[in-house]
Design a protein around this motif. Structure first.
Motif, short mmCIF file in Angstrom:
data_model
loop_
_atom_site.label_atom_id
_atom_site.label_comp_id
_atom_site.label_asym_id
_atom_site.label_seq_id
_atom_site.Cartn_x
_atom_site.Cartn_y
_atom_site.Cartn_z
N LEU A 1 0.87 -1.17 0.00
CA LEU A 1 0.00 0.00 0.00
C LEU A 1 0.90 1.23 0.00
O LEU A 1 1.72 1.40 0.90
N LEU B 1 -2.42 0.26 -4.52
CA LEU B 1 -1.98 -1.08 -4.15
C LEU B 1 -1.08 -1.56 -5.26
O LEU B 1 -1.48 -1.58 -6.43
N ALA C 1 -6.83 1.47 -2.49
CA ALA C 1 -7.52 1.41 -1.21
C ALA C 1 -8.12 2.78 -0.95
O ALA C 1 -7.39 3.78 -0.90
N PHE D 1 -10.40 -2.18 -0.15
CA PHE D 1 -9.26 -2.53 -1.00
C PHE D 1 -9.82 -3.15 -2.28
O PHE D 1 -10.27 -4.30 -2.28
N SER E 1 -13.06 -7.04 -4.01
CA SER E 1 -12.56 -6.13 -2.98
C SER E 1 -12.75 -6.74 -1.61
O SER E 1 -13.55 -7.68 -1.44
N CYS F 1 0.85 -5.70 4.21
CA CYS F 1 0.82 -4.37 3.60
C CYS F 1 2.13 -3.65 3.86
O CYS F 1 2.70 -3.76 4.91
#
Length: 167
Positions: free
Chosen positions: A46, A84, A98, A118, A129, A167
């Motif tokens: 992310l 992302l 996101a 997401f 998602s 992440c």
């Protein structure tokens, strides 16, 4: 008088007969059929930029009564639209974004409460998602975030998913 009592008893018998037929429908049992559990491992990065010309997280509201000297004071609300990507490099492949909201909810600590979705735009999970709604302790290097739903290939109707997010 006798004719009224006979009609009353006939009516009672008819009602009892009708209700017993209907109650048989509700007395049937269905076998328990649990959905198969699935394990889905997602690995993505992310990318968030707060401040500057290409900011992906911006302050949209801030409490004017906050008196702490923090750079991110209690009651600050952010809107987020982060990329992302497949790797930590800024030029790595974009696989989705996101989007959501986060509010700084800790008076003396750096804790946010956030809602984010997401959404994946390429690959196996294109169009799918996951949604999170969770407490997010910002000062911790590793955090557990609660996944509260999903859609597409990550939707709960496709079977229960256990998601591992890195992440």
């Amino acid at each position: 008088m006798k004719a009224t009592s006979i009609w009353t008893w006939i009516l009672i018998v008819c009602i009892c007969k009708a209700s017993s037929v209907q109650s048989q429908y509700y007395s049937e049992r269905r076998p328990y059929d649990p959905k198969a559990e699935k394990l889905t491992n997602l690995h993505f990065f992310l990318h968030e930029s707060v401040g500057g010309q290409n900011a992906t997280g911006v302050v949209i509201a801030q409490a004017n009564t906050t008196s702490n000297n923090s750079t991110v004071p209690f009651g600050t609300l952010y809107a987020v639209d982060d990329l992302l990507q497949t790797g930590p490099e800024p030029n790595s492949e974009v696989i989705g974004n996101a989007q959501g909201l986060a509010v700084v909810a800790g008076i003396n600590s750096r804790t946010a409460v956030m809602y984010m979705d997401f959404g994946f735009t390429t690959g196996e999970f294109n169009g799918s998602s996951i949604s999170i709604f969770s407490r997010n302790p910002l000062i911790m290097a590793e955090r557990e975030i609660a996944v509260v739903g999903g859609r597409g290939n990550l939707g709960w109707q496709k079977g229960l998913h256990y998601l591992t997010l890195t992440c």
